[in-house]
Design an enzyme around this catalytic site. Structure first.
Site, PDB file in Angstrom:
ATOM      1  N   ASN A  67       0.729  -1.141  -0.022  1.00  0.00           N
ATOM      2  CA  ASN A  67      -0.361   0.122  -0.051  1.00  0.00           C
ATOM      3  C   ASN A  67       0.841   1.169  -0.361  1.00  0.00           C
ATOM      4  O   ASN A  67       1.961   1.682   0.513  1.00  0.00           O
ATOM      5  CB  ASN A  67      -1.273  -0.225   1.466  1.00  0.00           C
ATOM      6  CG  ASN A  67      -0.100   0.473   2.769  1.00  0.00           C
ATOM      7  OD1 ASN A  67      -0.237   1.874   2.428  1.00  0.00           O
ATOM      8  ND2 ASN A  67       0.203  -0.570   3.733  1.00  0.00           N
ATOM      9  N   LEU A  71      -1.326   8.608   4.226  1.00  0.00           N
ATOM     10  CA  LEU A  71      -1.684   8.942   5.175  1.00  0.00           C
ATOM     11  C   LEU A  71      -3.067   9.854   5.606  1.00  0.00           C
ATOM     12  O   LEU A  71      -2.995  10.796   5.751  1.00  0.00           O
ATOM     13  CB  LEU A  71      -1.005   9.843   6.497  1.00  0.00           C
ATOM     14  CG  LEU A  71       0.306   8.727   6.905  1.00  0.00           C
ATOM     15  CD1 LEU A  71       1.253   9.394   7.922  1.00  0.00           C
ATOM     16  CD2 LEU A  71      -0.728   7.528   8.130  1.00  0.00           C
ATOM     17  N   CYS A 129       7.210   7.945  10.176  1.00  0.00           N
ATOM     18  CA  CYS A 129       6.835   9.593   9.538  1.00  0.00           C
ATOM     19  C   CYS A 129       8.394  10.506   8.774  1.00  0.00           C
ATOM     20  O   CYS A 129       8.966  10.805  10.443  1.00  0.00           O
ATOM     21  CB  CYS A 129       5.438  10.568  10.034  1.00  0.00           C
ATOM     22  SG  CYS A 129       4.224  10.291  10.182  1.00  0.00           S
ATOM     23  N   THR A 192       4.742  -1.603   8.056  1.00  0.00           N
ATOM     24  CA  THR A 192       4.736  -1.741   7.527  1.00  0.00           C
ATOM     25  C   THR A 192       6.620  -2.308   6.746  1.00  0.00           C
ATOM     26  O   THR A 192       7.155  -1.172   7.320  1.00  0.00           O
ATOM     27  CB  THR A 192       3.296  -1.763   6.252  1.00  0.00           C
ATOM     28  OG1 THR A 192       4.206   0.266   5.888  1.00  0.00           O
ATOM     29  CG2 THR A 192       2.299  -1.607   6.719  1.00  0.00           C
ATOM     30  N   GLY A 242       1.930  -8.197  12.509  1.00  0.00           N
ATOM     31  CA  GLY A 242       2.098  -8.144  11.183  1.00  0.00           C
ATOM     32  C   GLY A 242       2.400  -9.519  10.666  1.00  0.00           C
ATOM     33  O   GLY A 242       3.283 -10.757  10.379  1.00  0.00           O
ATOM     34  N   GLY A 243       0.885  -9.683   9.358  1.00  0.00           N
ATOM     35  CA  GLY A 243       1.005 -11.202   8.756  1.00  0.00           C
ATOM     36  C   GLY A 243       0.046 -11.980   9.885  1.00  0.00           C
ATOM     37  O   GLY A 243       0.036 -13.564   9.290  1.00  0.00           O
TER      38      GLY A 243
HETATM   39  C1  LIG Z   1      -3.683  -0.123   3.904  1.00  0.00           C
HETATM   40  C2  LIG Z   1      -3.917   0.215   5.188  1.00  0.00           C
HETATM   41  C3  LIG Z   1      -3.255   1.278   5.907  1.00  0.00           C
HETATM   42  C4  LIG Z   1      -2.133   1.317   6.960  1.00  0.00           C
HETATM   43  N1  LIG Z   1      -2.470   2.590   7.710  1.00  0.00           N
HETATM   44  C5  LIG Z   1      -1.861   2.689   8.642  1.00  0.00           C
HETATM   45  C6  LIG Z   1      -1.963   4.041  10.230  1.00  0.00           C
HETATM   46  O1  LIG Z   1      -2.715   4.703   9.743  1.00  0.00           O
HETATM   47  N2  LIG Z   1      -0.821   4.588  10.642  1.00  0.00           N
HETATM   48  C7  LIG Z   1       0.097   2.645  11.004  1.00  0.00           C
HETATM   49  O2  LIG Z   1       0.598   2.862  12.535  1.00  0.00           O
HETATM   50  N3  LIG Z   1       0.589   1.622  10.458  1.00  0.00           N
HETATM   51  C8  LIG Z   1      -0.807   1.789   9.553  1.00  0.00           C
HETATM   52  N4  LIG Z   1      -0.771   0.816   8.213  1.00  0.00           N
HETATM   53  C9  LIG Z   1      -0.091  -0.374   9.164  1.00  0.00           C
HETATM   54  C10 LIG Z   1      -0.695  -1.255   9.895  1.00  0.00           C
HETATM   55  O3  LIG Z   1      -1.050  -1.299  10.850  1.00  0.00           O
HETATM   56  C11 LIG Z   1      -0.155  -3.056  10.226  1.00  0.00           C
HETATM   57  O4  LIG Z   1       1.389  -2.413  10.739  1.00  0.00           O
HETATM   58  C12 LIG Z   1       1.158  -3.189   9.287  1.00  0.00           C
HETATM   59  O5  LIG Z   1      -0.130  -3.603   7.668  1.00  0.00           O
HETATM   60  C13 LIG Z   1       1.512  -5.144   9.511  1.00  0.00           C
HETATM   61  O6  LIG Z   1       0.064  -5.599   9.552  1.00  0.00           O
HETATM   62  P1  LIG Z   1      -0.332  -6.780   9.103  1.00  0.00           P
HETATM   63  O7  LIG Z   1       0.350  -7.853   7.746  1.00  0.00           O
HETATM   64  O8  LIG Z   1      -1.196  -7.374   9.741  1.00  0.00           O
HETATM   65  O9  LIG Z   1      -0.976  -6.068   7.704  1.00  0.00           O
HETATM   66  C14 LIG Z   1      -1.557   0.743   7.846  1.00  0.00           C
HETATM   67  C15 LIG Z   1      -1.703  -1.086   6.489  1.00  0.00           C
HETATM   68  C16 LIG Z   1      -2.135  -0.960   5.775  1.00  0.00           C
HETATM   69  C17 LIG Z   1      -1.666  -2.177   4.769  1.00  0.00           C
END
Ligand SMILES: Cc1cc2nc3c(=O)[nH]c(=O)nc-3n(C[C@H](O)[C@H](O)[C@H](O)COP(=O)(O)O)c2cc1C
Length: 283
Positions: A67, A71, A129, A192, A242-243
């Protein structure tokens, strides 16, 4: 099954990952704002309203999702006046407000205002950021910047303060120690992983806004390493993410030091995943 993470009480171990769950939309669609989750983590709030990056903002990846959202959000004032009070009427459990910014001042002002807001139960600093004042490309990539930001936020609030770390750093344990030195109550591991997607025909980025972040199953091993390294380095409570897709993923993260676990990308495929996992973990 109740637990305490960095002074915040949770009824059980499952949360959502910031930016991956819209509680207002879920309430409208499913009649529950955060089904199966012990609380709600908001999308990262920034000082000013932001449209986010131009489309395309999502790209597929073999074992995950890329992605480049950038923000988007209504900005601090609208969040504090409208969205947060609305969330408080529909969310089950505490609300953890994720805060972003492009200078220390921006972060601290938001944290100060959240400190006075009765609907905010805990604060999560999204340190992925840039600091445009110092020229630092990612606050969470630099131990000094991370400690300064956490310490400044710490002086602005007595509420539980979490720091969400980026996995795209040379030594995540050093950044974790810096957050601890700044006064963090708990760590959130991980955000991410920096990644991109290329259009085969144009040889240019598939995203409208440049770089992106990888999430989903592909980054589970990265999350495991981060939780283990940060837990060993600091002994702080950790929310692992994460995943995560299965009960085994939850248990793996908890076995290396996570006290709570958050679901992100997997919720896009299955919005009832937290409920299912909670049932399976209960068993
Ligand atoms: C579409 C999308 C938007 C995200 N927006 C934020 C965000 O606004 N703030 C943040 O700290 N992390 C954001 N993340 C990161 C997630 O909170 C998370 O740390 C990351 O996706 C890893 O977890 P997952 O593999 O289970 O998705 C976003 C991730 C995705 C996929």
């Amino acid at each position: 099954m109740s637990i305490t993470v960095g002074r915040l009480e949770l009824a059980h171990t499952l949360l959502n990952a910031s930016g991956t769950w819209d509680a207002v939309e879920a309430q409208r669609l499913f009649g529950e704002a955060n089904p199966g989750m012990a609380g709600f983590v908001t999308k990262t709030v920034t000082a000013e309203p932001r449209p986010g990056n131009p489309a395309p903002r999502i790209a597929p990846s073999r074992m995950g999702l890329l992605n480049s959202i950038g923000l988007p959000g209504p900005g601090r004032d609208a969040f504090l006046e409208t969205l947060l009070p609305e969330l408080a009427t529909i969310v089950a459990g505490p609300i953890i407000c994720s805060v972003g910014g492009f200078s220390l001042g921006e972060y601290v002002e938001t944290v100060e205002q959240l400190d006075h807001h009765s609907d905010c139960d805990a604060i999560e600093l999204n340190v992925s950021c840039p600091n445009v004042e110092s020229g630092c490309a990612s606050i969470g990539g630099d131990a000094g910047e991370t400690e300064r930001l956490t310490a400044a936020a710490r002086t602005a609030t007595d509420k539980p303060l979490f720091v969400k770390l980026s996995a795209s750093v040379a030594d995540i344990a050093e950044i974790a120690k810096a957050a601890q030195a700044g006064g963090a109550d708990a760590l959130v591991c991980v955000n991410t992983v920096k990644a991109t997607a290329i259009n085969r025909w144009t040889h240019k980025s598939q995203f409208g806004g440049g770089g992106g972040g990888l999430s989903g199953a592909a980054i589970k091993p990265v999350a495991l390493h981060a939780v283990l390294a940060c837990s060993d380095a600091t002994g702080l409570d950790i929310i692992g993410l994460g995943g995560v897709e299965t009960k085994d993923d939850v248990e793996d993260l908890m076995s290396v030091g996570a006290k709570a676990v958050a679901l992100g990308t997997a919720l896009f495929r299955d919005p009832s995943l937290a409920k299912k996992l909670r049932f399976e973990l209960g068993e």
